[in-house]
Each structure stands twice: as structure tokens, then as C-alpha cells.
Design a protein around this motif. Structure first.
Motif, mmCIF file in Angstrom:
data_model
loop_
_atom_site.group_PDB
_atom_site.id
_atom_site.type_symbol
_atom_site.label_atom_id
_atom_site.label_comp_id
_atom_site.label_asym_id
_atom_site.label_seq_id
_atom_site.Cartn_x
_atom_site.Cartn_y
_atom_site.Cartn_z
ATOM 1 N N GLY A 1 0.805 -1.216 0.000
ATOM 2 C CA GLY A 1 0.000 0.000 0.000
ATOM 3 C C GLY A 1 0.836 1.262 0.000
ATOM 4 O O GLY A 1 0.307 2.360 -0.124
ATOM 5 N N LYS A 2 2.154 1.105 0.156
ATOM 6 C CA LYS A 2 2.995 2.314 0.247
ATOM 7 C C LYS A 2 3.416 2.830 -1.115
ATOM 8 O O LYS A 2 3.396 4.025 -1.369
ATOM 9 C CB LYS A 2 4.213 2.052 1.127
ATOM 10 C CG LYS A 2 3.789 1.903 2.588
ATOM 11 C CD LYS A 2 4.927 1.613 3.520
ATOM 12 C CE LYS A 2 4.378 1.402 4.935
ATOM 13 N NZ LYS A 2 5.275 0.634 5.783
ATOM 14 N N LYS A 3 3.854 1.922 -1.970
ATOM 15 C CA LYS A 3 4.187 2.401 -3.309
ATOM 16 C C LYS A 3 3.830 1.373 -4.396
ATOM 17 O O LYS A 3 3.703 0.178 -4.121
ATOM 18 C CB LYS A 3 5.648 2.810 -3.390
ATOM 19 C CG LYS A 3 6.662 1.696 -3.229
ATOM 20 C CD LYS A 3 8.047 2.308 -3.444
ATOM 21 C CE LYS A 3 9.085 1.363 -3.934
ATOM 22 N NZ LYS A 3 9.622 0.331 -3.187
ATOM 23 N N LEU B 1 -4.268 9.434 -6.648
ATOM 24 C CA LEU B 1 -2.863 9.025 -6.746
ATOM 25 C C LEU B 1 -2.021 10.134 -7.365
ATOM 26 O O LEU B 1 -0.810 10.209 -7.159
ATOM 27 C CB LEU B 1 -2.736 7.773 -7.626
ATOM 28 C CG LEU B 1 -3.339 6.463 -7.129
ATOM 29 C CD1 LEU B 1 -3.268 5.410 -8.222
ATOM 30 C CD2 LEU B 1 -2.620 5.979 -5.887
ATOM 31 N N GLY B 2 -2.691 10.967 -8.165
ATOM 32 C CA GLY B 2 -1.954 12.027 -8.841
ATOM 33 C C GLY B 2 -1.079 11.531 -9.979
ATOM 34 O O GLY B 2 -0.140 12.205 -10.393
ATOM 35 N N ASN B 3 -1.370 10.335 -10.496
ATOM 36 C CA ASN B 3 -0.562 9.822 -11.606
ATOM 37 C C ASN B 3 -0.844 10.563 -12.904
ATOM 38 O O ASN B 3 0.051 10.814 -13.694
ATOM 39 C CB ASN B 3 -0.832 8.332 -11.824
ATOM 40 C CG ASN B 3 -0.286 7.482 -10.701
ATOM 41 O OD1 ASN B 3 0.410 7.996 -9.821
ATOM 42 N ND2 ASN B 3 -0.577 6.195 -10.718
ATOM 43 N N LYS B 4 -2.124 10.901 -13.104
ATOM 44 C CA LYS B 4 -2.514 11.557 -14.353
ATOM 45 C C LYS B 4 -2.529 13.073 -14.153
ATOM 46 O O LYS B 4 -1.905 13.798 -14.908
ATOM 47 C CB LYS B 4 -3.901 11.071 -14.778
ATOM 48 C CG LYS B 4 -4.445 11.753 -16.016
ATOM 49 C CD LYS B 4 -4.364 10.836 -17.217
ATOM 50 C CE LYS B 4 -4.888 11.523 -18.454
ATOM 51 N NZ LYS B 4 -4.896 10.639 -19.606
ATOM 52 N N ALA B 5 -3.239 13.532 -13.115
ATOM 53 C CA ALA B 5 -3.236 14.966 -12.811
ATOM 54 C C ALA B 5 -2.377 15.163 -11.568
ATOM 55 O O ALA B 5 -2.752 14.740 -10.475
ATOM 56 C CB ALA B 5 -4.649 15.451 -12.553
ATOM 57 N N ILE C 1 -5.194 1.816 -0.614
ATOM 58 C CA ILE C 1 -5.834 0.532 -0.923
ATOM 59 C C ILE C 1 -5.681 0.177 -2.407
ATOM 60 O O ILE C 1 -5.562 -0.992 -2.768
ATOM 61 C CB ILE C 1 -7.314 0.532 -0.458
ATOM 62 C CG1 ILE C 1 -7.730 -0.889 -0.098
ATOM 63 C CG2 ILE C 1 -8.250 1.124 -1.516
ATOM 64 C CD1 ILE C 1 -8.773 -0.974 0.963
ATOM 65 N N ILE C 2 -5.635 1.203 -3.270
ATOM 66 C CA ILE C 2 -5.403 0.919 -4.692
ATOM 67 C C ILE C 2 -3.983 0.369 -4.882
ATOM 68 O O ILE C 2 -3.766 -0.602 -5.614
ATOM 69 C CB ILE C 2 -5.610 2.196 -5.544
ATOM 70 C CG1 ILE C 2 -7.065 2.656 -5.469
ATOM 71 C CG2 ILE C 2 -5.175 1.973 -6.994
ATOM 72 C CD1 ILE C 2 -8.084 1.669 -5.994
ATOM 73 N N ARG C 3 -3.024 0.972 -4.173
ATOM 74 C CA ARG C 3 -1.653 0.463 -4.253
ATOM 75 C C ARG C 3 -1.554 -0.938 -3.654
ATOM 76 O O ARG C 3 -0.830 -1.792 -4.154
ATOM 77 C CB ARG C 3 -0.700 1.398 -3.495
ATOM 78 C CG ARG C 3 -0.453 2.699 -4.225
ATOM 79 C CD ARG C 3 0.677 3.469 -3.540
ATOM 80 N NE ARG C 3 0.547 4.884 -3.822
ATOM 81 C CZ ARG C 3 0.225 5.810 -2.922
ATOM 82 N NH1 ARG C 3 0.048 5.478 -1.652
ATOM 83 N NH2 ARG C 3 0.116 7.067 -3.270
ATOM 84 N N GLU C 4 -2.303 -1.167 -2.575
ATOM 85 C CA GLU C 4 -2.285 -2.488 -1.941
ATOM 86 C C GLU C 4 -2.749 -3.556 -2.938
ATOM 87 O O GLU C 4 -2.123 -4.607 -3.069
ATOM 88 C CB GLU C 4 -3.196 -2.453 -0.709
ATOM 89 C CG GLU C 4 -2.985 -3.588 0.253
ATOM 90 C CD GLU C 4 -3.723 -3.364 1.564
ATOM 91 O OE1 GLU C 4 -3.347 -2.442 2.319
ATOM 92 O OE2 GLU C 4 -4.690 -4.110 1.832
ATOM 93 N N LEU C 5 -3.841 -3.244 -3.632
ATOM 94 C CA LEU C 5 -4.333 -4.181 -4.645
ATOM 95 C C LEU C 5 -3.286 -4.381 -5.736
ATOM 96 O O LEU C 5 -3.072 -5.491 -6.214
ATOM 97 C CB LEU C 5 -5.607 -3.635 -5.296
ATOM 98 C CG LEU C 5 -6.930 -3.929 -4.612
ATOM 99 C CD1 LEU C 5 -8.049 -3.234 -5.358
ATOM 100 C CD2 LEU C 5 -7.188 -5.435 -4.565
#
Lengths: 344, 567
Positions: free
Chosen positions: A145-147, B55-59, B94-98
Motif C-alpha cells: 500500500g505504500k508504493k 494518486l496524482g498519476n494523471k493529474a 488501498i489501490i496500491r495495496e491491490l
């Protein structure tokens, strides 16, 4: 009343659904029930079954959930071919039906029958567990979940198609190996195994591969392509199976198992002769002792009964072998290059 | 059966995340997941578009704060602001966790998780895997649960909570394979059974099984349901089947056109156009149709969703499922021609009333995902917040139940109680005299809801809806189950699902009738404006002596004051 989309009033046909019936509580063996209903263009097999269940016979049993081709519940055999009832148009099936106006609906094969069109999916789940069909992340749980892992579009594309699989088990039902050997890993599980193995986030590639090359594993496939032809999501399942095999030979060597030896013997023959040298193929695959004990007695019987001609002891190269060899080497080189760029 | 520490009802995104998190929190616990389908069949798989996270990946300038504001504004200020804070703050993690567990997210050029614009969002923050996001998330969670050795009871149909005094003794469920009614004594129960929008039947994008089983069970056990009147109509359902065309299709640049070829959203949301929030876009489509600017067909009136200008490559790579569905169910290839669409009941904002830790009023009973109502969506959910909700609150439910299970002693469920349950569900099998047909009742329920409790609501229509539902409940008492078999009696399951839908339909109609204002998805023609002084509050529906009894609950405010909602 008719099963109708309200849309296409121009056509309506009487269709007989010949439905496989079996209730283990009362039936000693399966039988078929015929239900004839008028069906308009644009109606799916699932909608027809729903209609039959609601209006004619509530005991007809089948699974259905999303009704939109994404959950994979309603896999069944329609006129002999495994597919999703919810995305299969009745009129399309009729157009190819051998018996005019009749559509035969049967449960999937190669999985234990529960009732009517419902089969037990547990064996498939058990195999997913056995072959570790999950990403065993290189990231420790506490760090999650960190990166993000950074994944290239190229890597994503390698498993993108495989992740379309909805486990509908159509490929399982169509698989010719499973018909003979229920312990066989099965196409869906090979596909998922491949998907995990090419994922750079996964840490158990070696163990998964070690399991896949054992008996009932990836080498048992006979390339009949039935799985790929029947895949409701048009996934190139055979590419995954070939992918695992190439990976196995590369990671574990040519002499790893009888499967890899067999593949290697094939390659050698094709390169040298342009065709197979069948007389020695079993020896090169399984060794002299195994061939003498297991294959020779049957082969002799078959020859005696004239079921097969004796294999010619000497095999001549095919015509144009020189040009063929050049092409063959070029192809092999291409595949190697491909693999190298994937590894990056 | 040995008592469980946690019984999770439902194996979709929320249920599976709960199971995983509970095992992580305390590996010694005895946890079971019950599902009426194999978990990988759950309706989470149908979510196409994606999950929001700043996440700020796009904006690069996107922030959690902006996500919070968009969600609160989108909810028409009915969401609880502390709950929204939890939802959006947890989102990136949680998105990164997935991602770390193997979800195959689409990628940006710099190899980070791809994001795209979605309705009602100020920045492109919807993370996706082409148009199969829910499917890939569900697969990932199921795979990880298999890895962790979660105990599954697949194809078990939950019947009721066993209640002793102020708390639950556990769950009673029917094993579909045998027809037996079995006890699941448990310290804690988590409901994660998804939504109830299938009660609209043909005018719904939902799976056949989205019948609100968990909500109905909780309701019958005396637990309050919250904001049940808020049912989201998705603007773009396929004309014939109600099946969904993802908002991602508009996120990628699709146009909505009326029969004059006009991009009519310019009239209703001049800035956001097609990417206005769902309630507004749905009303716009419905208004176009009512004012005679829709197309006509025997399958009903409709409008066009035009993707043809996006080109074959983009449609094939980003919206392959949509193309497949349009071809399968409408006979239209979106590369060549526009897709016929009309609004379809899609999502239930309402659900089991819970606090921010997913606790219900009954000790040891929790609810998460679409089944629960924290509330993070208020009167209208933003696209991309539903997958996020099931992940964030599924995880919280798992953790909370795991931490609190130790406080409770498991109850017991008596043989007599099981026998009574068995009797009750089998009663309809051999009725004598006149009986009712399941299909007819279900069809009538969908009809009355679509006509009287649909997008545009009004006092006399709602009264009609309420009395018709009451009549259907009466008729249901004589419903006949025409399959007498114990093994996999899907007919019996359908009838039990209809019972749940009828119970819940009553609460939806009652809430809609009571709420004399227009807010979010709830539009009253007779009360066309939002009325903050009287109705800035949640409604609670509780079953008292067999009748719906309405109560209320204040909305938790925070940083954001009430504002008019324009796009």
C-alpha cells in the motif's frame, strides 16, 4: 406469450429445447425433456431457459447470475458446444443446428454433475489452489500500500488477455485430455498459471513451474486447440500453454521431464528430417526400458492385428529439406530473440 | 458445527476483502465466507469503469481533499463528511495495496497506474483495467483468499439471523447442494451481500441475484436500514436489457445525442457535459425522452451514446467489453454506429445503517459495501466510488470484526429454530387451491417500481406504488414453488429472493414518499427543490410489528458547508 425483445417483430420461430435432466434424488440416469416455445430474433439461450423455467417447468435447474457475459455462471453445452447461455443467440444456433428447429442443452463435461445443467465447480477451484493460481507478491505484506510497482505496457500486455478469463469452464468442458484424465491440470488453470508466471510482481515462478511439469501437468496437453476454439472471451489459451512449455525448457533444461524430452525429440526430427522418426520417438522420450516394457507389447499387437504398419527403420529427409532448415533456424532465432526481449 | 469467530455473508469485493483483512488482523480466528454463488461470480465482476483514488498519476495536482469535496458535493451533501474522509484518505493506499497483490491495472506511459476522468470528479482519478476493472479486482481478491486458505461455503443461501435478546447468535442458511438448513453459530456476522437495485428487474443493470438479501435479513432482525429511497439510475443502460454501458465510455470521450443529433447535455451541464454526475445525466436523458426528443422503438424510447468518432483502435483497446455487449445484446457495433441507451436502475445508495467502523446497532453485526450505508454516497454516488467503497469498508469491517470478536461469546442455534426455518421456506411447495406464480409477481414488482418509484417521483404515484407493493406482498403468501427437489432448488431460491425484494421495496417506497424534497437521485416533481431546513437528514426504516416505521438520523457535517449543487 412469447419470449420477446419487443424489438424484432418480423420473425418468430417455434424452437424445441431438448434439455438434459437429472435429479439425483429420484433419477437413476439422465434423460431429456423437450420444451417447444416461440422465439423471436435477438433472444438468447438463457432468456429462453428463463422463460421455460417461469412458464412451463419451474424444476428445470441451471445457474445464471449477471446475464451479461461477465460472471461465467451459465456455462453449458448448446448443441454440443460449451458456451455461455447468456451470450448465445438462439437464431445463430438454429442456423447451424443439425436437426432443424431443435436445440440440445446439456451440462458442461468433465466436471461432476449435480442436477440438470448444474455441475460441481469445486474440482476446478481445487486445481487453482494446487497450482498456486495467485500472485505471491515480492512485496512483504507489511509494506503493501505504500508504493506502486512500475509495470511497463509491454509486461501488462503479456497478461492482459489472460486476465479476461471468467472461469466459465467452457474450456474445461471441451478439453480432450480431461475426458481421459480428470486429474489433468485443465486449460483454465494453465492459463492462470501462465498469467501468474509472467507477472514480475510474483515470487514463486520456480515452484509453480516445478508443479506444472509434473504428471497431469503442462506436458499432457496434446494441442487439440479445443480450449482456445471454445473460449467465450477469445483468449489464446494455447499461447499460454506453449508459453509455459517454452519457459519450462528454458528454466529447467531439455532433459527435465519426459515431456520436455519429447518436445526436444520433435524439434530434432523436424530440423534434421522435416518429419518425425516415429520408431525411435518413444525411446528418446521415455527411455529404452520404459518403451520395451510399456509400449513395445502393445505396438507389436497392433502391428500383428494390422492396426498400424511397422514404422520404417530409416526415415529419409523430406524434399527441399535444405531450404526448410534455413527457414526453421530463422524461426527458432526469432523465438529466442522474442524471449530475450520479454525477459527485459 | 463449531462456532465461528466471524461469518461473512457475501463473497464479492467487500466480503473477500473483509475475510483477507480479518485473517491478517488475527490469523488464529475461525472465519467463514458464505456465498450464494461461487465468489468469483459476484456482481463486483460487472463493475467496468474503475475505482477513484487521488494518486496524482494523471493529474499531478490532484489531492485527497479534492476527492473528498467532489464526493460530498456529488452526494448532494447527504454523505457523512467524516465517513467520506475515511473513504478518500484510504483510497490511494488501498489501490496500491491491490496493485501490490497483483491486480493488473492499466498503465500510464511512465509505468504507473493509469487514471481517467469520471463523472462528477474535478480531476482524472479513476484507476482502471480497461473496462474490466471490477472483474480483475474480484479475481485478485479471490486468488488472495485462496492463497490465505479462507474457508468458503459456496452456494449457501442466507436465510435469517438467529437473534437472542439484543444480539445475534449467528446465521441460518440453506445449503443449495442438499437443501438442508444449517446453523452457523458465530460471535460476529458481517453482511456484504451487495445491492438491491434488481427489484426494478428489467429496468436494472444488476445481476439476477442483487436482491438485497443481507439488508432484508438485517431488517427482519430489527436492524435499521438507512436512506433506502436513494436508488441510482445509471444514464446509459442498453435499451433492451438494461445492461450497463460504463461511464468510462463517456470518460473516453463518448457523446450523448438526441434524435436531432444534438449534444443535449449542453442544456443541463454546460461545463461538464456528458461527464456530469449520474443523477443529473439520468434526469437529462429522461427529460429529453419526455419532451419528445428521444428515438422511438418497439422496445421503448431511447437516446444515442455515440462513440464512432473515437475510432476503432481506442474502442478495441479501452472499451472491448462494451463493444462485445453492444453487439451481443443490441446488434450494434459501436465502431460503426451509436449505441441505443436509456437510464437503468444501477446502484442502491441506501443499505444497513452502520457507523464509520461498519458496526450496526446490533452488537457483533457489521455491514459493508453496497449492502451497508455508512454513508459515503449520500443521495447520489459518484462513478468510481463504489469499487472504492467495497474495498475500504470491506477492509474496515474485517479488521473491526476481528478485533471485537473476542468481546463476544458465541450464541447457540437450536435444532428447533432450524426446523422452524425449514418449515417456513418449504411451506410454499405444495399449496392447495389457487396459487400465485413467481414470475408474474416479480414482473409486477419491477413494473410498479419503475413506473411509480422511478427517476421522477410524485405523491400520488408513490401512494399507488405503496399500495401495489402491499397487494403483491399479500399475493406472495400464496406463491407456489414448482420444484419439489432438495438438491439445488433454484426455484426455491428465486422465491426467497423475491421475498427479500418485496420487503425492501416497501422501505424504498415509504422513504421516497416521506421525503418531500428533491435531492440527488431522489427527484420529486411535487417538491422540486432541495429542502435543507427540513430534510437535510438520513431516513431510517425499521420493521416494527410487521410494518415499516420511519425514523431519522442527522448528517455528520465537517469542513464543507451546504451549497447549491451545480455542474
Amino acid at each position: 406469450m412469447t419470449v420477446s425483445t419487443d424489438q424484432h417483430k418480423e420473425g418468430k420461430k417455434d424452437v424445441t429445447f431438448r434439455v438434459f435432466r437429472f435429479n439425483p434424488q429420484v433419477d437413476s440416469k439422465p434423460y431429456f425433456d423437450d420444451y417447444t416455445i416461440p422465439v423471436e430474433r435477438g433472444v438468447t439461450v438463457l432468456r429462453s431457459l428463463n422463460y421455460i423455467k417461469e412458464h412451463i417447468d419451474g424444476s428445470v435447474s441451471f445457474r445464471a447470475f449477471c446475464q451479461a457475459g461477465i460472471c461465467g455462471s451459465c456455462g453449458m453445452r448448446v448443441n454440443g458446444l460449451s458456451q455461455l447461455a447468456c451470450t448465445t443467440q438462439v437464431w445463430d444456433v438454429l442456423a447451424k443446428s443439425r436437426e432443424p428447429g431443435i436445440i440440445k442443452v446439456e451440462p458442461l463435461r468433465n466436471l461432476p454433475l449435480i442436477k440438470d445443467l448444474i455441475v460441481d465447480m469445486d474440482p476446478l477451484v481445487d486445481k487453482m489452489k494446487h497450482y498456486a493460481n495467485w500472485v505471491d507478491s515480492t512485496m512483504p505484506e507489511a509494506q503493501m500500500g505504500k508504493k506502486e510497482f512500475l509495470i511497463s505496457e509491454e509486461e501488462f500486455l503479456r497478461y492482459d488477455k489472460a486476465t479476461d478469463c471468467i472461469l466459465c469452464a467452457s474450456c474445461v468442458s471441451e478439453c480432450s485430455i480431461l475426458r481421459a484424465n480428470k486429474e489433468y491440470v485443465s486449460p483454465a488453470v494453465l492459463l492462470k498459471s501462465y498469467r501468474m508466471n509472467v507477472d514480475s510482481r510474483d515470487s514463486m515462478h520456480e515452484q509453480r513451474l516445478a508443479e506444472l511439469v509434473k504428471d497431469h501437468g503442462v506436458w499432457d496437453c496434446t494441442h487439440c486447440y479445443r480450449c482456445q476454439e471454445s473460449c467465450v472471451k477469445s483468449i489464446p489459451i494455447m499461447d499460454a500453454i506453449h508459453g509455459i512449455r517454452e519457459d519450462a525448457i528454458e528454466s529447467r533444461g531439455k532433459n527435465d521431464t519426459s515431456g520436455s524430452k519429447h518436445a526436444e525429440a520433435f524439434m530434432t526430427d523436424i530440423e534434421k528430417k522435416g518429419k518425425l522418426v516415429e520408431a525411435t520417438l518413444p525411446i528418446r522420450t521415455n527411455g529404452v526400458v520404459w518403451t520395451m516394457q510399456n509400449l513395445l507389447p502393445m505396438a507389436m499387437k497392433m502391428i500383428m492385428k494390422r492396426r498400424t504398419p511397422p514404422p520404417p527403420p530409416l526415415v529419409k529427409s523430406v524434399k527441399g529439406i535444405k531450404i526448410f532448415r534455413t527457414m526453421f533456424r530463422e524461426m527458432t532465432e526469432h523465438v529466442k530473440q522474442d524471449h530475450k526481449s520479454h525477459k527485459k | 458445527m463449531k462456532p465461528f469467530d466471524i461469518v461473512i455473508v457475501g463473497g464479492g469485493g467487500a466480503g473477500l476483502y473483509a475475510a483477507m483483512e480479518a485473517m491478517k488482523t488475527n490469523p488464529a480466528l475461525n472465519i467463514a465466507v458464505l456465498s450464494k454463488v461461487y465468489p468469483n461470480r459476484s456482481h463486483t465482476s460487472a463493475a467496468q469503469g474503475g475505482a477513484n483514488a487521488a494518486l496524482g498519476n494523471k493529474a499531478k495536482d490532484d489531492t485527497v481533499e479534492m476527492h473528498i469535496f467532489d464526493t460530498i458535493k456529488g452526494s448532494d451533501y447527504l454523505a457523512d463528511q467524516d465517513a467520506v474522509d475515511v473513504l478518500c484518505s484510504e483510497a490511494p493506499k488501498i489501490i496500491r495495496e491491490l496493485e501490490n497483490m497483483g491486480t493488473p491495472w492499466s498503465r500510464m506511459d511512465d509505468n504507473t497506474i493509469a487514471q481517467r476522468p469520471f463523472g462528477g470528479a474535478g480531476r482524472p482519478r479513476c484507476c482502471y483495467c480497461s473496462d474490466k476493472t471490477g472483474h480483475t479486482i474480484l479475481q485478485t481478491l479471490y486468488e488472495q483468499c485462496l492463497k490465505k486458505g479462507v474457508i468458503f461455503f459456496n452456494e449457501y443461501f442466507a436465510l435469517n439471523l438467529s437473534v437472542g435478546g439484543s444480539r445475534s447468535n449467528g446465521l441460518i442458511a440453506m445449503n443449495m447442494k442438499t437443501g438442508k438448513v444449517e446453523a452457523f453459530p458465530a460471535k460476529t456476522v458481517i453482511f456484504a451481500t451487495g445491492g438491491y437495485a434488481k427489484m426494478y428487474w428489467n429496468r436494472s443493470s444488476n445481476a439476477a441475484g442483487n436482491t438485497g438479501d443481507g439488508q432484508a435479513i438485517a431488517y427482519r432482525a430489527g436492524i435499521a436500514l438507512k436512506d433506502m429511497e436513494f436508488v441510482q439510475f445509471h444514464p446509459t443502460g442498453l435499451r433492451k436489457s438494461g445492461l450497463l454501458v460504463t461511464e468510462g465510455a463517456r470518460g473516453e470521450g463518448g457523446y450523448l445525442l438526441n434524435k436531432d443529433g444534438e449534444r443535449f447535455m449542453a442544456r443541463y451541464a454546460p461545463e461538464k457535459m456528458e461527464l456530469g454526475p449520474r443523477d443529473l445525466v439520468s434526469r437529462s436523458l429522461e427529460t429529453e425522452i419526455l419532451q419528445g426528443r428521444g428515438f422511438d422503438s418497439p422496445a421503448g424510447k431511447y437516446l444515442h451514446l455515440d462513440l464512432t468518432h473515437l475510432g476503432a483502435d481506442l474502442i478495441k483497446s479501452r472499451l472491448p467489453q462494451i463493444r462485445e455487449m453492444s453487439m451481443n445484446f443490441e446488434g450494434v457495433d459501436p465502431i460503426e454506429e451509436p449505441i441505443p441507451v436509456r437510464p437503468t436502475a444501477h446502484y442502491s445508495m441506501g443499505g444497513i445503517d452502520t457507523d464509520n467502523q461498519t458496526r450496526t446497532v446490533m452488537e457483533g453485526v457489521y455491514a459493508a459495501g453496497e449492502c451497508g450505508c455508512v454513508s459515503v454516497h449520500g443521495a447520489n454516488r459518484l462513478g468510481g466510488n463504489s469499487l472504492l467503497d467495497i474495498l475500504v469498508f470491506g477492509r474496515i469491517a474485517g479488521r473491526t470484526a476481528a478485533e471485537e470478536a473476542g468481546k463476544f461469546t458465541p450464541g447457540t442455534i437450536s435444532e428447533a429454530e432450524l426446523a422452524a426455518q425449514f418449515e417456513e421456506i418449504r411451506g410454499g411447495m405444495h399449496p392447495s387451491g389457487r396459487y400465485e406464480r413467481y414470475g408474474e409477481l416479480r414482473e409486477a414488482l419491477g413494473q410498479t417500481l419503475a413506473l411509480n418509484v422511478g427517476i421522477f417521483r410524485e405523491s400520488s404515484l408513490l401512494q399507488k406504488g405503496i399500495s401495489e407493493i402491499a397487494v403483491l406482498k399479500e399475493r406472495f403468501k400464496k406463491v407456489r414453488i414448482s420444484d419439489s427437489s432438495d438438491v439445488f432448488n433454484t426455484n426455491l431460491m428465486q422465491v426467497l429472493e423475491l421475498k427479500n425484494m418485496l420487503d425492501l421495496a416497501e422501505t424504498v417506497a415509504a422513504g421516497a414518499y416521506a421525503r418531500q424534497e428533491s435531492r440527488g437521485s431522489h427527484t420529486r416533481i411535487d417538491f422540486p427543490v432541495r429542502d435543507d431546513s427540513n430534510w437535510h437528514k438520513h431516513t431510517l426504516a425499521t420493521l416494527v410489528k410487521g410494518n415499516v416505521t420511519l425514523g431519522e438520523k442527522p448528517v455528520t457535517m465537517g469542513r464543507y458547508e451546504l451549497q447549491e449543487r451545480t455542474y
